[in-house]
Write an enzyme that holds these catalytic residues in place. Structure first.
Site, PDB file in Angstrom:
ATOM      1  N   LYS A   1      -0.586   3.785  -5.068  1.00 48.53           N
ATOM      2  CA  LYS A   1       0.236   2.581  -4.910  1.00 48.53           C
ATOM      3  C   LYS A   1       1.118   2.334  -6.122  1.00 48.53           C
ATOM      4  CE  LYS A   1      -3.586   0.606  -2.260  1.00 48.53           C
ATOM      5  NZ  LYS A   1      -4.714  -0.361  -2.298  1.00 48.53           N
TER       6      LYS A   1
ATOM      7  N   GLU B   1       0.877  -1.169   0.000  1.00 54.04           N
ATOM      8  CA  GLU B   1       0.000   0.000   0.000  1.00 54.04           C
ATOM      9  C   GLU B   1       0.918   1.224   0.000  1.00 54.04           C
ATOM     10  OE1 GLU B   1      -3.022  -0.426   3.072  1.00 54.04           O
ATOM     11  OE2 GLU B   1      -2.608  -2.554   3.208  1.00 54.04           O
TER      12      GLU B   1
END
Length: 282
Positions: free
Chosen positions: A54, A3
Site C-alpha cells: 500500500k 489498499e
DNA sequence: CGATTCCCCTGATAGC
DNA sequence: TGCTATCAGGGGAATC
C-alpha cells in the site's frame, strides 16, 4: 483506506502526469505528516513512480525518494497548471484544493500542484535516500506482491504458519501478502466461499489455492474499476473508483447475496468489520 | 513466539 | 435540534 488497487490507480495516474516535473516548493501545513527534511527535494525532478503493497514511492533526482502511505483517509490530488479555479469539470470532488484536510502541497515548476490530504492524520510522507530503500524498516517487512511473481506454494506455507488465527486476519497481515486491506479481504473470502472467522487449521490446501486466486481476481477487478470510493478515496484527478458497485459483500449488510439471496451479515473479527454471506461462506 | 487490545486522529452518522 | 456513542479501508506498540 486505500489498499493495493487504490494505490495502484494513483501510481498509474501520477506516472502520466508528474514524471519529469521539477519540484520548486513544498508547503507543510501539518508538519507531523512529513518525515525528513523537505528542503532537500527543492529543485529535484520526478524520475519514477512505484508501488509496494500500500506504499507509493516517488523517486527523485539527487538519489531521493518520497514514500507515501495513505493509511485510512489519505488522498493525493493533482491539479494541472491549466486547471481553472472552482473545480475540474470531470472531478467528483466538489471543492478545489487546498481543503481543510490538506497536509502537504508540492508545487512543480510548471505551476501544477500535488496535494496530500489526510483527514485523520494517520498517513505519512517520508523522505529517504533511494539507496536506503532496500533496508527500509517498513518495506522490508512486507510480504510478496500478489500481482507480481506470486508463488502459490509460498503463500500456502506462510498462511499455515498462523494456524491458530482466523483466516481473515491472516490475509490482512502485510507480512503474509502485501496490499490486501479490509474491503478486498472481505471480497476475496466471499469469492473463495470461506467464512472470515474460519481457523486456518480448518482450511485445506485447495481452500487456500482458491483463496489465493480469489485475492488476485478481486485486486485486478479493483484496479480495473479504479478502486473503491466509500468515503475518502479519490484518484489523482478527484474522480471516484467504482469497485464497490460490483462488490458482493463489502458494505452490503442486510442486502441479498448476489448468488443465493441470503442477507449479507456483518460481524467484527479482530476488531474489523467483516461482511460475508452466512450461506455461501462456510 | 504469536495473538489480541489499545491507540494515533477527525468527521460522519446513528440513535436517543 | 442537539447531544453522545459508535464507526471508518491501517498498522505500530504494548500486553497477554
Amino acid at each position: 483506506m486505500p489498499e493495493l488497487p487504490e494505490v495502484e490507480t494513483i501510481k498509474l495516474g501520477l506516472e502520466g502526469k508528474i514524471i519529469g516535473l521539477k519540484i520548486i516548493q513544498v508547503d507543510l501545513l501539518e508538519p507531523k505528516s512529513f518525515q525528513g527534511d523537505s528542503k532537500k527535494i527543492i529543485n529535484q525532478t520526478v524520475k519514477n513512480i512505484w508501488r509496494r503493497g500500500k506504499v507509493l514511492g516517488i523517486d527523485l533526482s539527487g538519489d531521493l525518494t518520497l514514500m507515501i502511505h495513505l493509511k485510512m483517509s489519505g488522498q493525493l490530488i493533482y491539479e494541472g497548471k491549466d486547471r481553472f479555479s472552482g473545480g475540474h469539470p470531470t472531478s467528483d470532488i466538489n471543492s478545489s484544493m487546498p481543503v481543510k484536510s490538506t497536509r502537504v502541497i508540492f508545487l512543480f515548476s510548471d505551476k501544477s500542484k500535488l496535494f496530500f490530504n489526510d483527514q485523520r492524520k494517520f498517513g505519512w510522507v517520508k523522505l529517504v535516500d533511494t539507496n536506503d530503500l532496500k533496508t527500509d524498516k517498513f518495506l522490508s517487512k512486507l510480504g510478496p506482491e500478489p500481482l507480481i511473481n506470486f508463488n502459490l506454494e509460498d503463500f500456502i506455507n506462510k498462511v499455515k504458519t498462523h494456524k491458530k488465527s482466523n483466516i481473515k486476519s491472516v490475509i490482512l497481515d502485510q507480512t503474509v501478502i502485501a496490499g490486501v486491506g479490509n474491503i478486498y479481504a472481505c471480497e476475496a473470502l466471499f469469492l473463495a466461499k470461506i467464512h472470515p472467522a474460519k481457523s486456518v487449521s480448518d482450511l485445506s490446501d485447495d481452500n487456500l489455492k482458491l483463496l489465493a486466486s480469489s485475492i488476485i481476481k478481486v485486486l485486478n477487478l479493483g484496479i480495473k474499476k479504479g478502486g473503491s470510493s466509500k468515503t475518502h478515496y479519490f484518484n489523482i484527478d478527484g474522480g471516484k473508483g467504482y469497485f464497490l458497485d460490483v462488490a458482493c459483500v463489502y458494505d452490503r449488510e442486510g442486502l441479498e447475496c448476489k448468488i443465493c439471496k441470503t442477507a449479507i451479515a456483518k460481524v467484527k473479527i479482530s476488531g474489523r468489520g467483516s461482511y460475508f454471506c452466512p450461506n455461501c461462506q462456510i
